[in-house]
Design a protein around this motif. Structure first.
Motif, PDB file in Angstrom:
ATOM      1  N   ARG A  74       0.839  -1.212   0.000  1.00  0.00           N
ATOM      2  CA  ARG A  74       0.000   0.000   0.000  1.00  0.00           C
ATOM      3  C   ARG A  74       0.865   1.250   0.000  1.00  0.00           C
ATOM      4  O   ARG A  74       0.593   2.216  -0.698  1.00  0.00           O
ATOM      5  CB  ARG A  74      -0.946  -0.018   1.192  1.00  0.00           C
ATOM      6  N   SER A  75       1.931   1.239   0.771  1.00  0.00           N
ATOM      7  CA  SER A  75       2.836   2.388   0.830  1.00  0.00           C
ATOM      8  C   SER A  75       3.540   2.609  -0.512  1.00  0.00           C
ATOM      9  O   SER A  75       3.680   3.734  -0.970  1.00  0.00           O
ATOM     10  CB  SER A  75       3.870   2.173   1.936  1.00  0.00           C
ATOM     11  N   SER A  78       1.106   4.107  -3.130  1.00  0.00           N
ATOM     12  CA  SER A  78       0.546   5.401  -2.767  1.00  0.00           C
ATOM     13  C   SER A  78       1.521   6.509  -3.141  1.00  0.00           C
ATOM     14  O   SER A  78       2.723   6.387  -2.952  1.00  0.00           O
ATOM     15  CB  SER A  78       0.272   5.455  -1.261  1.00  0.00           C
ATOM     16  N   ASP A  80       1.126   9.573  -1.805  1.00  0.00           N
ATOM     17  CA  ASP A  80       0.916  10.595  -0.775  1.00  0.00           C
ATOM     18  C   ASP A  80       2.192  11.016  -0.065  1.00  0.00           C
ATOM     19  O   ASP A  80       2.308  12.147   0.373  1.00  0.00           O
ATOM     20  CB  ASP A  80      -0.071  10.093   0.284  1.00  0.00           C
ATOM     21  N   ASP A 113      -2.441   5.883  -8.481  1.00  0.00           N
ATOM     22  CA  ASP A 113      -2.452   6.726  -7.300  1.00  0.00           C
ATOM     23  C   ASP A 113      -2.525   5.863  -6.044  1.00  0.00           C
ATOM     24  O   ASP A 113      -2.088   6.251  -4.982  1.00  0.00           O
ATOM     25  CB  ASP A 113      -3.646   7.674  -7.370  1.00  0.00           C
ATOM     26  N   ARG A 114      -3.077   4.693  -6.171  1.00  0.00           N
ATOM     27  CA  ARG A 114      -3.163   3.679  -5.126  1.00  0.00           C
ATOM     28  C   ARG A 114      -3.063   2.334  -5.833  1.00  0.00           C
ATOM     29  O   ARG A 114      -3.188   2.250  -7.043  1.00  0.00           O
ATOM     30  CB  ARG A 114      -4.494   3.724  -4.377  1.00  0.00           C
TER      31      ARG A 114
END
Length: 161
Positions: A74-75, A78, A80, A113-114
């Motif tokens: 997930r990291s 991502s 973000d 983006d994910r």
């Protein structure tokens, strides 16, 4: 009728892609860092202030990729946590998988983006015929078109006064 499981086929194809791309990168003497520390397998391609990090993935309909949803995965997918001037841009390179035929389709590269949210996907060509034709297909929903001409005009008017 195939006697191999889906998991076996995916692992076998991944191993062949990984070996071939490593060979190609090393042969071309590119400035690419190969990371092969299980379970992490990726190539880091420096470009300006950013690094493109490529993982090999089979793509499913809707440009979905298969990956266990661990914290690390997930990291990785991502965007973000990117720091300015140290940006890591995750890319999924691989192929479209036709599960009903148990067959590889087009070679692809995608940005997301994910893990489950593709931004774009580029078709690199048909695997059987090589990758000579490159086409781009937008991922739905299409981004809105923005007309910023009034903002630019107002800004230029302010600078002039």
């Amino acid at each position: 009728m195939s006697t191999s499981s889906e998991r076996y086929l995916a692992n076998f194809i991944h191993e062949r892609l990984w070996a071939r791309m490593n060979e190609q990168v090393l042969h071309e003497d590119l400035l690419v860092q190969i990371v092969d520390k299980e379970p992490k397998r990726e190539m880091v391609v420096p470009f300006g202030n950013a690094n493109f990090v490529v993982r090999y993935k089979r793509h499913l309909p809707g440009d979905r990729i298969s990956s266990y949803p661990t914290d690390g995965a997930r990291s990785f997918w991502s965007t973000d946590d990117a720091l300015p001037t140290m940006e890591l841009i995750p890319l999924a390179m691989g192929y479209m998988w036709h599960a009903d035929e148990r067959k590889m389709g087009d070679a692809l590269i995608s940005y997301r983006d994910r893990m489950d949210k593709p931004v774009w996907c580029i078709r690199l060509g048909e695997i059987e015929e090589g990758t000579t034709e490159i086409t781009w297909t937008p991922v739905e929903p299409n981004l809105p078109a923005l007309d910023l001409s009034q903002v630019v005009a107002a800004s230029e008017q302010q600078r002039g006064s």
